[in-house]
Design a protein around this motif. Structure first.
Motif, PDB file in Angstrom:
ATOM      1  N   PHE A   8     -19.724 -16.548 -10.904  1.00  0.00           N
ATOM      2  CA  PHE A   8     -18.841 -15.990  -9.866  1.00  0.00           C
ATOM      3  C   PHE A   8     -18.112 -17.081  -9.094  1.00  0.00           C
ATOM      4  O   PHE A   8     -16.901 -17.033  -8.916  1.00  0.00           O
ATOM      5  N   ILE A   9     -18.866 -18.081  -8.646  1.00  0.00           N
ATOM      6  CA  ILE A   9     -18.256 -19.065  -7.749  1.00  0.00           C
ATOM      7  C   ILE A   9     -17.208 -19.917  -8.490  1.00  0.00           C
ATOM      8  O   ILE A   9     -16.191 -20.308  -7.914  1.00  0.00           O
ATOM      9  N   ASP A  10     -17.446 -20.156  -9.791  1.00  0.00           N
ATOM     10  CA  ASP A  10     -16.440 -20.901 -10.571  1.00  0.00           C
ATOM     11  C   ASP A  10     -15.135 -20.106 -10.620  1.00  0.00           C
ATOM     12  O   ASP A  10     -14.049 -20.650 -10.418  1.00  0.00           O
ATOM     13  N   MET A  11     -15.255 -18.812 -10.907  1.00  0.00           N
ATOM     14  CA  MET A  11     -14.052 -17.987 -11.032  1.00  0.00           C
ATOM     15  C   MET A  11     -13.425 -17.735  -9.663  1.00  0.00           C
ATOM     16  O   MET A  11     -12.207 -17.622  -9.536  1.00  0.00           O
ATOM     17  N   PHE A  12     -14.265 -17.681  -8.636  1.00  0.00           N
ATOM     18  CA  PHE A  12     -13.746 -17.472  -7.280  1.00  0.00           C
ATOM     19  C   PHE A  12     -12.925 -18.681  -6.850  1.00  0.00           C
ATOM     20  O   PHE A  12     -11.842 -18.557  -6.284  1.00  0.00           O
ATOM     21  N   ASN A  13     -13.431 -19.859  -7.151  1.00  0.00           N
ATOM     22  CA  ASN A  13     -12.754 -21.084  -6.710  1.00  0.00           C
ATOM     23  C   ASN A  13     -11.561 -21.451  -7.580  1.00  0.00           C
ATOM     24  O   ASN A  13     -10.614 -22.055  -7.095  1.00  0.00           O
ATOM     25  N   ALA A  14     -11.632 -21.132  -8.841  1.00  0.00           N
ATOM     26  CA  ALA A  14     -10.569 -21.591  -9.757  1.00  0.00           C
ATOM     27  C   ALA A  14     -10.047 -20.431 -10.587  1.00  0.00           C
ATOM     28  O   ALA A  14      -9.888 -20.537 -11.783  1.00  0.00           O
ATOM     29  N   ASP A  15      -9.776 -19.298  -9.932  1.00  0.00           N
ATOM     30  CA  ASP A  15      -9.360 -18.136 -10.713  1.00  0.00           C
ATOM     31  C   ASP A  15      -7.875 -18.232 -11.072  1.00  0.00           C
ATOM     32  O   ASP A  15      -7.219 -19.245 -10.852  1.00  0.00           O
ATOM     33  N   PHE A  16      -7.359 -17.147 -11.620  1.00  0.00           N
ATOM     34  CA  PHE A  16      -5.990 -17.182 -12.135  1.00  0.00           C
ATOM     35  C   PHE A  16      -4.956 -17.371 -11.022  1.00  0.00           C
ATOM     36  O   PHE A  16      -3.866 -17.857 -11.262  1.00  0.00           O
ATOM     37  N   THR A  17      -5.316 -16.973  -9.809  1.00  0.00           N
ATOM     38  CA  THR A  17      -4.381 -17.170  -8.701  1.00  0.00           C
ATOM     39  C   THR A  17      -4.291 -18.649  -8.368  1.00  0.00           C
ATOM     40  O   THR A  17      -3.207 -19.195  -8.181  1.00  0.00           O
ATOM     41  N   ALA A  18      -5.455 -19.298  -8.325  1.00  0.00           N
ATOM     42  CA  ALA A  18      -5.488 -20.718  -7.972  1.00  0.00           C
ATOM     43  C   ALA A  18      -4.693 -21.565  -8.969  1.00  0.00           C
ATOM     44  O   ALA A  18      -4.077 -22.563  -8.597  1.00  0.00           O
ATOM     45  N   ILE A  19      -4.692 -21.145 -10.222  1.00  0.00           N
ATOM     46  CA  ILE A  19      -3.953 -21.939 -11.217  1.00  0.00           C
ATOM     47  C   ILE A  19      -2.537 -21.401 -11.432  1.00  0.00           C
ATOM     48  O   ILE A  19      -1.884 -21.710 -12.415  1.00  0.00           O
ATOM     49  N   ARG A  20      -2.076 -20.569 -10.531  1.00  0.00           N
ATOM     50  CA  ARG A  20      -0.726 -19.978 -10.566  1.00  0.00           C
ATOM     51  C   ARG A  20      -0.498 -19.188 -11.862  1.00  0.00           C
ATOM     52  O   ARG A  20       0.565 -19.243 -12.469  1.00  0.00           O
ATOM     53  N   GLY A  21      -1.540 -18.440 -12.248  1.00  0.00           N
ATOM     54  CA  GLY A  21      -1.460 -17.648 -13.476  1.00  0.00           C
ATOM     55  C   GLY A  21      -0.403 -16.560 -13.416  1.00  0.00           C
ATOM     56  O   GLY A  21       0.023 -16.041 -14.443  1.00  0.00           O
ATOM     57  N   ASP A  22       0.018 -16.214 -12.202  1.00  0.00           N
ATOM     58  CA  ASP A  22       0.994 -15.147 -12.000  1.00  0.00           C
ATOM     59  C   ASP A  22       2.421 -15.691 -11.888  1.00  0.00           C
ATOM     60  O   ASP A  22       3.333 -14.956 -11.528  1.00  0.00           O
ATOM     61  N   ARG A  23       2.612 -16.975 -12.184  1.00  0.00           N
ATOM     62  CA  ARG A  23       3.900 -17.629 -11.903  1.00  0.00           C
ATOM     63  C   ARG A  23       5.082 -16.958 -12.590  1.00  0.00           C
ATOM     64  O   ARG A  23       6.184 -16.912 -12.046  1.00  0.00           O
ATOM     65  N   VAL A  24       4.844 -16.432 -13.802  1.00  0.00           N
ATOM     66  CA  VAL A  24       5.959 -15.790 -14.531  1.00  0.00           C
ATOM     67  C   VAL A  24       6.513 -14.620 -13.704  1.00  0.00           C
ATOM     68  O   VAL A  24       7.724 -14.386 -13.667  1.00  0.00           O
ATOM     69  N   ALA A  25       5.613 -13.920 -13.021  1.00  0.00           N
ATOM     70  CA  ALA A  25       6.053 -12.744 -12.258  1.00  0.00           C
ATOM     71  C   ALA A  25       6.883 -13.121 -11.039  1.00  0.00           C
ATOM     72  O   ALA A  25       7.638 -12.291 -10.525  1.00  0.00           O
ATOM     73  N   THR A  26       6.732 -14.347 -10.557  1.00  0.00           N
ATOM     74  CA  THR A  26       7.497 -14.736  -9.364  1.00  0.00           C
ATOM     75  C   THR A  26       8.764 -15.517  -9.718  1.00  0.00           C
ATOM     76  O   THR A  26       9.470 -15.988  -8.818  1.00  0.00           O
ATOM     77  N   CYS A  27       9.041 -15.644 -11.007  1.00  0.00           N
ATOM     78  CA  CYS A  27      10.233 -16.386 -11.428  1.00  0.00           C
ATOM     79  C   CYS A  27      11.486 -15.657 -10.933  1.00  0.00           C
ATOM     80  O   CYS A  27      11.604 -14.442 -11.071  1.00  0.00           O
ATOM     81  N   ARG A  28      12.412 -16.400 -10.347  1.00  0.00           N
ATOM     82  CA  ARG A  28      13.630 -15.759  -9.827  1.00  0.00           C
ATOM     83  C   ARG A  28      14.597 -15.405 -10.951  1.00  0.00           C
ATOM     84  O   ARG A  28      15.419 -14.515 -10.807  1.00  0.00           O
TER      85      ARG A  28
END
Ligand code: CAA
Length: 259
Positions: free
Chosen positions: A76-96
């Protein structure tokens, strides 16, 4: 210019092409891959010469999901600290800039979620979509319960997330997940042609259109209409809008200047 271990990043005239390139692992999305995708989006978004971005994989797999071997030992703590948000996994969705997923073969788990972050999906007739996380004792972690449900509705989203089954391209198109299906050998050609067409439009107008459509998923109809109205009015400040309408009336092609 950045260098990439897991991607090919190319510029083809006004189109940026990102190709996932981890063939032995069926383009499994390790944290490293997600990080590189974010960097590639940063790079192409900042490049004024690029008007549209295509994201693709191989013929066998767009991406077979988050990297199970990488995730398996984590707690849990590994994924909590370094989850997909932390690594900007959602970056494609915020592309202008507009983004197109060109999907062939498997788009599973994080692969389906990555495709859904794009503005639209063009699928080959061999594409298979699914959220099989349940079969691993987990659930989708980067949009599979949210974007999929908005795209295909509750019944099919529940079916896919609870059974882990795959749907083929025809079912995905019927459900509204993909915008078009093409023969597998024509996939990239079709996606690039669509991207070139978009890239030839006024970039600020394309961004306004994209922003307005995206609001439809996040607001009430009244609020969305308000955003659309404001952006529509704003487009009248664009030189491209004045030129586009003048060119129509004068029966000539417009000179788009992205301003
Ligand atoms: N992670 C890590 N490695 C993967 C992978 C993944 N998601 N998917 C495939 N691979 C690897 C396999 O382990 C295999 O490697 P080895 O040769 O070293 O064993 C290689 O890619 C080829 O895979 P297969 O031999 O399994 O190929 P196949 O043609 O028989 O089957 C498949 C293809 C049906 C896609 C199958 O590989 C599969 O089911 N993959 C996993 C799909 C999955 O469960 N995805 C969800 C991941 S969890 C997630 O994504 C969480 C989230 O929401 C972010």
């Amino acid at each position: 210019m950045n260098s990439y271990e897991y991607l090919l990043v190319e510029r083809k005239a006004a189109v940026g092409l990102i190709t996932l390139n981890r063939p032995k692992q069926l383009n499994a999305l390790s944290f490293g891959v997600f990080g590189e995708i974010a960097t590639a989006i940063d790079e192409l978004e900042a490049d004024a010469a690029i008007g549209c971005i295509v994201l693709t994989g191989s013929e066998k797999a767009f991406a077979a999901g988050a990297d199970i071997k990488e995730m398996q030992p984590k707690g849990f703590i590994d994924m909590f600290n370094a989850d997909f948000t932390a690594i900007r996994g959602d970056r494609v969705a915020t592309c202008r800039k507009p983004t197109i997923a060109a999907v062939s073969g498997y788009a599973l788990g994080g692969g389906c979620e990555l495709a859904m972050m794009c503005d639209f999906i063009i699928a080959s007739d061999t594409a298979k979509f699914g959220q099989p996380e349940i079969t691993l004792g987990t659930i989708p972690g980067i949009g599979g319960t949210q974007r999929l449900t908005r795209a295909v509705g509750k019944a099919k989203a529940m079916d896919l997330c609870l059974t882990g089954r795959m749907m083929d391209a025809a079912e995905a198109e019927r459900a509204g997940l993909v915008s078009r299906i093409v023969a597998v050998d024509k996939l990239l050609e079709e996606a690039m042609a669509a991207a070139e067409k978009i890239a030839a439009m006024s970039q600020p107008a394309a961004e306004m259109a994209k922003r307005a459509v995206n609001r439809a998923f996040e607001t009430t109809l009244a609020q969305g209409m308000e955003v659309e109205r404001d952006l529509f009015r704003s487009s009248f400040a664009l030189q491209d809008r004045a030129e586009g309408m003048a060119a129509f009336i004068e029966k000539r092609p417009p000179q788009i200047r992205n301003r």
